[in-house]
Each structure stands twice: as C-alpha cells, then as structure tokens.
Design a protein around this motif. Structure first.
Motif, PDB file in Angstrom:
ATOM      1  N   PRO A  12       1.937   1.516  -6.960  1.00  0.00           N
ATOM      2  CA  PRO A  12       2.128   2.864  -5.692  1.00  0.00           C
ATOM      3  C   PRO A  12       3.643   2.517  -4.436  1.00  0.00           C
ATOM      4  O   PRO A  12       3.702   4.179  -3.911  1.00  0.00           O
ATOM      5  CB  PRO A  12       1.035   1.971  -5.108  1.00  0.00           C
ATOM      6  N   LYS A  13       2.994   1.542  -4.315  1.00  0.00           N
ATOM      7  CA  LYS A  13       3.987   1.921  -2.627  1.00  0.00           C
ATOM      8  C   LYS A  13       5.845   1.910  -3.525  1.00  0.00           C
ATOM      9  O   LYS A  13       6.488   2.590  -2.023  1.00  0.00           O
ATOM     10  CB  LYS A  13       4.455   0.198  -2.341  1.00  0.00           C
ATOM     11  N   ILE A  14       6.536   2.154  -3.781  1.00  0.00           N
ATOM     12  CA  ILE A  14       7.865   2.096  -4.731  1.00  0.00           C
ATOM     13  C   ILE A  14       8.150   3.552  -5.475  1.00  0.00           C
ATOM     14  O   ILE A  14       8.679   3.183  -5.862  1.00  0.00           O
ATOM     15  CB  ILE A  14       8.324   0.872  -4.885  1.00  0.00           C
ATOM     16  N   VAL A  15       6.633   4.033  -5.188  1.00  0.00           N
ATOM     17  CA  VAL A  15       6.843   4.869  -6.536  1.00  0.00           C
ATOM     18  C   VAL A  15       7.738   6.065  -5.923  1.00  0.00           C
ATOM     19  O   VAL A  15       8.505   6.655  -7.195  1.00  0.00           O
ATOM     20  CB  VAL A  15       5.313   5.668  -6.874  1.00  0.00           C
ATOM     21  N   PRO A  16       8.014   7.146  -5.049  1.00  0.00           N
ATOM     22  CA  PRO A  16       9.128   7.280  -4.590  1.00  0.00           C
ATOM     23  C   PRO A  16      10.621   7.167  -4.646  1.00  0.00           C
ATOM     24  O   PRO A  16      11.310   7.907  -5.329  1.00  0.00           O
ATOM     25  CB  PRO A  16       9.030   7.533  -3.413  1.00  0.00           C
ATOM     26  N   ASN A  17      11.200   5.506  -4.439  1.00  0.00           N
ATOM     27  CA  ASN A  17      11.773   5.255  -5.202  1.00  0.00           C
ATOM     28  C   ASN A  17      12.213   5.148  -6.468  1.00  0.00           C
ATOM     29  O   ASN A  17      13.386   5.638  -7.314  1.00  0.00           O
ATOM     30  CB  ASN A  17      12.242   4.144  -4.624  1.00  0.00           C
ATOM     31  N   LEU A  18      11.432   4.892  -7.283  1.00  0.00           N
ATOM     32  CA  LEU A  18      11.118   4.872  -8.794  1.00  0.00           C
ATOM     33  C   LEU A  18      11.465   5.831  -9.123  1.00  0.00           C
ATOM     34  O   LEU A  18      12.180   6.164 -10.582  1.00  0.00           O
ATOM     35  CB  LEU A  18       9.571   4.336  -9.443  1.00  0.00           C
ATOM     36  N   PHE A  19      11.653   7.235  -8.873  1.00  0.00           N
ATOM     37  CA  PHE A  19      11.404   9.052  -9.279  1.00  0.00           C
ATOM     38  C   PHE A  19      12.199   8.449  -8.500  1.00  0.00           C
ATOM     39  O   PHE A  19      13.381   9.224  -9.799  1.00  0.00           O
ATOM     40  CB  PHE A  19      10.765   9.552  -8.630  1.00  0.00           C
ATOM     41  N   THR A  20      13.859   8.574  -8.298  1.00  0.00           N
ATOM     42  CA  THR A  20      15.126   8.365  -7.408  1.00  0.00           C
ATOM     43  C   THR A  20      15.542   7.775  -8.196  1.00  0.00           C
ATOM     44  O   THR A  20      16.831   8.184  -9.147  1.00  0.00           O
ATOM     45  CB  THR A  20      15.354   7.631  -6.017  1.00  0.00           C
ATOM     46  N   ALA A  21      14.817   6.825  -8.875  1.00  0.00           N
ATOM     47  CA  ALA A  21      15.803   5.622 -10.248  1.00  0.00           C
ATOM     48  C   ALA A  21      15.644   6.371 -11.345  1.00  0.00           C
ATOM     49  O   ALA A  21      17.077   5.943 -12.184  1.00  0.00           O
ATOM     50  CB  ALA A  21      14.844   4.167 -10.128  1.00  0.00           C
ATOM     51  N   ILE A  22      14.645   6.815 -11.696  1.00  0.00           N
ATOM     52  CA  ILE A  22      14.788   7.159 -12.775  1.00  0.00           C
ATOM     53  C   ILE A  22      15.539   8.246 -13.499  1.00  0.00           C
ATOM     54  O   ILE A  22      15.928   9.319 -13.858  1.00  0.00           O
ATOM     55  CB  ILE A  22      13.064   7.812 -12.674  1.00  0.00           C
TER      56      ILE A  22
ATOM     57  N   GLU B 222       3.036  -7.821   5.018  1.00  0.00           N
ATOM     58  CA  GLU B 222       1.911  -7.557   4.762  1.00  0.00           C
ATOM     59  C   GLU B 222       0.730  -7.397   3.907  1.00  0.00           C
ATOM     60  O   GLU B 222       0.059  -7.536   3.718  1.00  0.00           O
ATOM     61  CB  GLU B 222       1.008  -6.152   5.888  1.00  0.00           C
ATOM     62  N   LEU B 223       1.153  -5.821   3.045  1.00  0.00           N
ATOM     63  CA  LEU B 223       0.775  -5.430   2.171  1.00  0.00           C
ATOM     64  C   LEU B 223       0.964  -6.990   0.513  1.00  0.00           C
ATOM     65  O   LEU B 223      -0.386  -6.627   0.360  1.00  0.00           O
ATOM     66  CB  LEU B 223       1.460  -4.255   1.487  1.00  0.00           C
ATOM     67  N   LEU B 224       1.989  -7.889   0.878  1.00  0.00           N
ATOM     68  CA  LEU B 224       1.854  -8.969  -0.051  1.00  0.00           C
ATOM     69  C   LEU B 224       0.630 -10.080   0.549  1.00  0.00           C
ATOM     70  O   LEU B 224       0.040 -10.542  -0.489  1.00  0.00           O
ATOM     71  CB  LEU B 224       2.678  -9.059  -0.113  1.00  0.00           C
ATOM     72  N   GLU B 225       0.828 -10.387   2.012  1.00  0.00           N
ATOM     73  CA  GLU B 225       0.289 -10.698   1.779  1.00  0.00           C
ATOM     74  C   GLU B 225      -2.121 -10.249   2.191  1.00  0.00           C
ATOM     75  O   GLU B 225      -2.838 -11.562   1.284  1.00  0.00           O
ATOM     76  CB  GLU B 225       0.266 -11.139   3.652  1.00  0.00           C
ATOM     77  N   VAL B 226      -1.699  -9.288   1.736  1.00  0.00           N
ATOM     78  CA  VAL B 226      -3.385  -8.443   0.936  1.00  0.00           C
ATOM     79  C   VAL B 226      -3.308  -9.097  -0.015  1.00  0.00           C
ATOM     80  O   VAL B 226      -5.060  -9.369  -0.427  1.00  0.00           O
ATOM     81  CB  VAL B 226      -2.949  -7.034   1.636  1.00  0.00           C
ATOM     82  N   SER B 227      -2.500  -8.634  -0.806  1.00  0.00           N
ATOM     83  CA  SER B 227      -2.738  -9.179  -2.304  1.00  0.00           C
ATOM     84  C   SER B 227      -3.143 -11.200  -2.286  1.00  0.00           C
ATOM     85  O   SER B 227      -4.107 -11.007  -3.457  1.00  0.00           O
ATOM     86  CB  SER B 227      -1.203  -8.476  -3.591  1.00  0.00           C
TER      87      SER B 227
END
Lengths: 253, 274, 245
Positions: free
Chosen positions: C164-174, C142-147
């Motif tokens: 912004p949606k994946i920022v928490p996962n990005l932090f884990t990755a970093i 749905e979010l992608l459809e919004v865009s």
C-alpha cells in the motif's frame, strides 16, 4: 536511477555463480533440452570458435558501426533541431503537441515503411536507426532547453550578453544533463534497431548470428551471441553512466 | 584597462551632486482580466551620483517593479526614465542588478571564480589573462570570498551566494548598482555583516546604489536618502534626507537620536505589519 | 489550438502531393487512400484481430514481467541483504537487449503467443524491478518495525504494509511497463512473429500495399498515445489524495 560502480559484493558473486551452477545442471541433466539450453562450456566454446575465425569481430564491428553512424546522425539533427525549437516558445507551441503524439510510437514500426521505400539495403538500416534514435534525442534536448532557469536570462540581459554568449554560457550547460539523458536513451534505441534490422536483412552482425543459430538449432552459437550482445549492452550502459554522473555533479535535483 | 573607481574621501551627498538618473511622471500598469492594474503611479525621482538611495515600502507598493524599470528589464507604460542623458530602453551593463533570489541568478555549473569570470569574459573588450586574474582577485577580496574561489554555488551559504552575486555585478564595472531586497532571505547576523560590506564597497568605489528593502532600519542605516512608497497603487509618499555620520556603526548609529527620529518619521508612511 | 496546425498542414500537403501524382512510387500513399484502406481493414476485421493479438501479448507479457519485477523489487528493496546478494546477477542480466532474445524465444516456443509474451515479459521485468526496489527502499523503517511488532510473516507484511505504501510508484512503473510492452510486442511481430499489428505492417509492406501499411502505422501510434494518455489520466485521478493537495 544511478547505480554505484563499486566492486561487487562477494555474496552477490556467489549467488551469480549459484545461478550459473543451476544453468549447468539443468543443461547437463537434459531437464531442458540441449536444443534450447546448451551447457555453459559449449556456449563458451562456441564463443571462442566464432572469435577465432574472425566472425565474431566482424559481427561486433558491423553492429556497432551501424549503430554509431545512425546514432551520430540522430544526435546532430536531434540536438541541432532541438536547440532551435527549444529556444523559441512560438515554435514549441506549434511543434510540441505533434512530438508528444509521436513519443510512444515504437521505433521499429518504421522498418516496414523504410523497407518499402529503400529496400533491404544498408541505407535502409542506417535510416531506420537514425530515425528511431532521433526522437528521444530531440525531445530530451527540447526539454533541457525549455527548463533553463528564466532568471538567468534576465541576468544575461542586464549583462548585455550576446545571443551567442547566452546559448554558449547559459543554455547549453544548463540543458546538458537532459540532453545527455536523451542521448543515452537514443543509443539504447540504436542498439535495438541495429539488431532488429540485422535479423530482418541478414546483414552481417550479432543479430544475424543469433537468428542463424536459432534457425539451425544451434543453441551454443545462439547463447554465445546473446552473451556478446549482453556484454555490449553492459559496456554502453557503463560508459553512459559514468558520463552522466560527471555531468550531473552540479544538478541538485 | 580601467581600475575599479576609488574615491579618496567620503563624498558627502549635497544638492550640487549631479543627477545621473531621472524618473519623470512614470506610470506602470499591467493588463488584467477586465482592464488594467496600476502598479506604479506618478513616480518622480532624481538619483544623484554617488548617493545611496534606499527605497522602502510594504508589499504591493511596486518597489521591485520600480527597480526593474530603472534596470531596463521593463518599460514604463508612460513617462520617461533617463540615465546619463539618454532614455532607458533596455538593460545595460552600467546598471547592474542584484536579484533577490540569488541562487537562481548564479550559474550552478561554474565555480565562484567562473561566475565572476562570466561578467569579465563577455565584455566588449575582454581583459587579457593577467589583468583578468588580478581583477578577479580584487573582487573576491572585496566581497570576502577569496577562500571559496573554487567552490560551486550550492556549496556556499546564502550569504556567500549573495556576496558572489554582488561580486559578479561589480565585475561589470557598473555606474549604478540596483539591489532588490538582497538580504531579505538571510539571518540577522549575516544581514548586518553584508550591510556593512555593501556600505564599504559603495564608499570605496563611489558607486551609486539603489537599495530596495522592507526593513525600515536597514533603509536608514544604509541610505543617504530614504524613499518611502505607499501601496496599491505604488506612489512615493516621502523622501527623507538621512544626515548621519559615516562610516555607520551597527551599534552606535542605531542608537543615535537622529536615527530614532528618522525611524519615527518613516513609520508614519508605512503600514504597520507586512 | 496551435498544436493542430502542423499536423493538418502536413496532411494537406501530403494529400495534394499524392493526388497530383508528383511523387510516383509503389512505396507511397496519401491520406485519402490511407483512410480508405483503414476503413477496409476495419470492415474485414483484420485491424481488430491484429489489435486483439498485440494487446493480449502486451498485457500478458506485462502481467508476467511486471508481476515478477514487483515481487523481486519489493523483496530486494525491503531486505538489504537480498538486494545486495542479487546485485551482480541483476547487473549481468539487465543489459541484455530484449530483442536479442527473440531468436531464442522463437526456438523454444515456435511462432505464436509464447514467443511474444516471453520477450515482452523479459523487457518489462527489469524497469519494474528497479523502480519497485527503489520505492521499497524508501519505506520508512518505523513501518517495518510495526510489522515486526505485529509479528506478521513476510507475505502479510508485503501485502498489508509495504505494497500500500508504494502503490503510487508501482503505478508509475506499470505505466512505463505498458509502454514498453506495446513497443516490444510490436517489435517482435515485425521481426519474426507472424501475428498482430507488427506482422500486419510487414504483410502490407511485402504485398506492396503502402496505404494499408500507413493505416496500420498510424493506428499503432494512436494506440500507444491513447494507452499512455489513458494511464496518465487514471494515475492523476487515483492518486490525487496522495499528493496531499
């Protein structure tokens, strides 16, 4: 995260071929000097040369052998100790904080210590590999044993299971997926340390082939060696992946 | 090799049936920040051989704790519990426990068959292969899991998982079956089916059953006696003899005048909403 | 504080054994000597210089490797087609142990930052790519459809919606990549590159200074632990809101 081992999609093979094409063109046109980037056919030729006079085989055997021996030690000690420590909450209280501190330590940092104590010998290499891969194995085993469902222990008590039976039928099967994940990490560390120690001690192996090639500006041999190491890494990963998938069948999380 | 016990006819529970478990002056408390919290007080209860005893109470009445004390998983702070003449100090195969959280009490890496075999293989004198196979077959049939023998617990519905746990408990050939709100998490229809199954198994094997529930009607429907407990601290408020015909019927028994009277009685001893 | 008992005990025994000279060796040292050596290395600036070099290498390599990893991972996660097409190439390149590239990097860059940073970047790229791809794949349709509805081009879509949606996962990755970066940086320095904390270890070993060697070793371990603990703390602080607590 697990990847599915289905046959690669044609499109992605085409893309890979495209990348190889770019490699070939870049090398042949001299845009990147052939000292660094050999044309593909030269690298492959070097690969066959190394294979034909047995050098390659000896190197693969050497690296793999040392890697596996060190890893075997680490597995035995890591799992054994891990089970003992994991089963005793008291032991864990005393030991776990120290282990957590050691967790981020680069395994390779032990190499100079080992060289100082044991010299540039085969013993040193096996020691380094064993020491380095011990920690992931130990930590993962403790984790696995720690997270056995407590209700199962109560069930075991009501069934009057012996301590041996509890370990055999409940603790070990429950901890196996975690232990295996630790073994997988340990094997990766073993490979890395095997290659690094070869580079530093000139023991015959894939690492020393690559280093020698770099020193003599022989980019074909270098790339041949890197390809073989990549293949070795791939095979190890694929095997472990299969094993892990089979073990994880019952674990829903 | 012993067969699972069968009784030729329904044994009515009379005063003359021997008591196999006595709970005498049992108190149980746990240490808390500023002293002790009393969970159970002044529990005195005799459990007779072959009876089906329901224990009912609101939350916080300590009924699960009482079950665990009978099972030997906890020790009373004071008082004694005697089973078949000797004092209970630890759990025993003869007092099998069916836990409320059935998923956590099953081995997820073993099939239905494997879970039952665990109880058989770890006996002091494990049965030989052929005997084991026939025992397992009989147990599976008894709980209605014959077709699911090769499935893993997570492939089973909640009701089937609970049946598996019951089967595993039966494989211990216990004298006393302790059940901790076994059907609480199941839907109404499954609950009724399993109630009748447990009643049938209890009758077939002549086993003594202690059954914990918060459902008054379930307690009356299943029990020969119902023990009502009050909360905070847990005490026994009343013990009722249930004189209803067996085998019980989900429709007819529940409409019986006597049933409704018992229900009225017990309502008095229990808080309304829980 | 039962956890402290073991290390304190070990240090005590180690010190006693060393002082009493029970084990005579060029290769051994003991806590008081090590502490002195550490003080010495601090005062002559060698620890600081080496730490600066290693950390710059780790940071630089991580920035490049994780940057590429995040970019590619988001792309392959959002666009199923791109993900599928890239699959084989990623599978072929990923299993190459980063240490195998040390000689190549040495050949191409000679000794110095270039060599270390390139190997660190390679090592950080793949785990970051995989985690980012996995996270991006879970961005709800749905979010992608919004865009799409807003007619955003891919760059704005990436920055405004996906990241912004994946920022928490990005932090884990970093956080993971930071640990890897430090380990690989030190490994490259131990193996071949004459700079940084790894090289300081080698120098101490070759000049038969076990006290300095152990001092640096303990410092490296502490650095790694601090880095991980620090990032973990930061992650908890920053992302408490996301947990919906």
């Amino acid at each position: 995260m697990t990847h599915r081992m289905r046959l690669p999609d044609i499109g992605s093979l085409v893309i890979l071929a495209g990348l190889l094409g770019i490699w070939e063109i870049t090398a042949l046109s001299g845009w990147i000097s052939p000292v660094f980037l050999p044309p593909i056919e030269k690298a492959v030729a070097a690969l066959f040369d190394l294979a034909s006079d047995g050098t390659l085989l000896r190197a693969i055997v050497g690296t793999t052998f040392r890697m596996l021996i060190g890893f075997a030690f680490a597995t035995l000690v890591g799992c054994g100790l891990g089970i003992l420590i994991g089963l005793s909450p008291r032991a864990r209280a005393y030991i776990e904080p120290s282990l957590e501190f050691l967790r981020p330590l680069p395994a390779s940092a032990i190499i100079p210590v080992a060289i100082l104590m044991l010299g540039l010998t085969k013993t040193m290499i096996i020691f380094v590999i064993a020491f380095g891969s011990l920690w992931p194995t130990l930590l993962a085993t403790i984790q696995g044993i720690k997270s056995v469902e407590p209700r199962l222990f109560e069930m075991a008590r009501t069934m009057e299971l012996s301590q041996r039976d509890v370990i055999r039928t409940i603790v070990l099967p429950s901890a196996l997926p975690d232990i295996f994940a630790g073994l997988r990490l340990g094997l990766t560390v073993s490979l890395i340390l095997a290659v690094v120690t070869e580079m530093m001690s000139a023991e015959p192996g894939l690492g020393s082939i690559i280093l020698q090639a770099a020193r003599s500006f022989n980019s074909s041999d270098l790339f041949a060696g890197v390809m073989v190491l990549g293949a070795l890494g791939f095979v190890i990963n694929a095997l472990m992946e299969q094993g892990q998938r089979r073990l994880m069948r019952w674990k829903s999380d | 090799m012993t067969q699972l016990k069968r009784v030729a006819e329904v044994q009515p529970v009379t005063v003359s049936a021997p008591s196999i478990l006595s709970i005498e002056n049992v108190y149980f408390s746990v240490p808390v920040a500023n002293g002790k919290l009393s969970i159970l007080e002044d529990i005195n209860l005799e459990i007779r051989q072959g009876e089906f005893l329901s224990i009912i109470g609101g939350s916080g009445c300590g009924k699960t704790t009482l079950l665990r004390l009978i099972g030997g998983l906890n020790i009373p702070s004071s008082g004694t519990i005697t089973f078949e003449g000797s004092r209970i100090e630890r759990p025993s195969r003869k007092r099998a426990v069916v836990f409320q959280d059935y998923t956590k009490a099953l081995l997820p890496w073993r099939t239905v068959l494997g879970n039952i075999e665990l109880a058989l293989d770890t006996r002091p004198s494990p049965p030989d292969r052929r005997t084991k196979a026939s025992m397992v077959e009989r147990l599976l049939a008894q709980v209605g899991l014959t077709e699911a023998a090769d499935r893993f617990p997570r492939q089973l519905s909640g009701g089937m998982q609970q049946r598996l746990q019951i089967a595993r408990c039966l494989a211990q050939e216990p004298t006393l079956l302790l059940m901790d709100e076994p059907f609480g998490a199941l839907d109404a229809m499954t609950r009724q089916t399993l109630q009748d199954e447990v009643a049938k198994i209890a009758k077939e094997t002549g086993m003594t059953v202690v059954f914990i529930t918060h459902d008054i009607e379930e307690a009356i429907y299943l029990g020969d006696r119902v023990c009502a407990m009050q909360s905070r601290p847990g005490r026994i408020s009343a013990i009722l003899d249930i004189d209803l015909e067996r085998p019980r019927d989900q429709l007819l028994t529940r409409e019986d005048d006597a049933f409704l009277r018992y229900r009225h009685e017990l309502f008095k001893f229990l808080p309304r909403a829980h | 504080m039962r956890g402290l008992l073991l290390p304190v005990l070990v240090l005590l025994i180690w010190q006693v054994v060393g002082v009493l000279g029970i084990v005579q060796s060029d290769a051994m040292s003991y806590p008081s000597q090590i502490a002195l050596a550490a003080a010495g290395a601090l005062s002559d600036g060698s620890i600081l210089t080496a730490t600066r070099q290693t950390i710059s290498t780790a940071l630089g390599g991580m920035a490049i490797g994780s940057g590429i990893g995040i970019a590619l991972g988001s792309w392959f996660g959002i666009s199923r087609r791109a993900g599928r097409l890239a699959q084989t190439s990623v599978e072929v390149l990923r299993p190459v142990p980063s240490v195998a590239l040390i000689p190549l990097a040495m050949l191409m860059f000679g000794y110095g930052y270039g060599m270390s940073i390139s190997v660190v970047a390679f090592a950080c790229l793949w785990p970051t790519l995989i985690i980012t791809k996995s996270a991006a794949q879970q961005v709800p349709r749905e979010l992608l459809e919004v865009s799409d509805g807003l007619e955003l081009n891919w760059a704005r879509r990436l920055v405004l919606i996906v990241l912004p949606k994946i920022v928490p996962n990005l932090f884990t990755a970093i956080r993971l990549a930071a640990g890897i970066a430090l380990i690989v940086a030190v490994t490259v320095e131990i193996t071949a590159n004459p700079m940084g904390l790894g090289y300081a270890l080698i120098v101490a070993q070759e000049t038969l200074h076990p006290d300095r060697m152990f001092a640096f070793l303990i410092w490296i371990g502490t650095l790694g632990w601090l880095l991980n603990a620090g990032l973990l703390l930061l992650q908890r602080r920053l992302f408490v809101r996301w947990d919906g607590a």
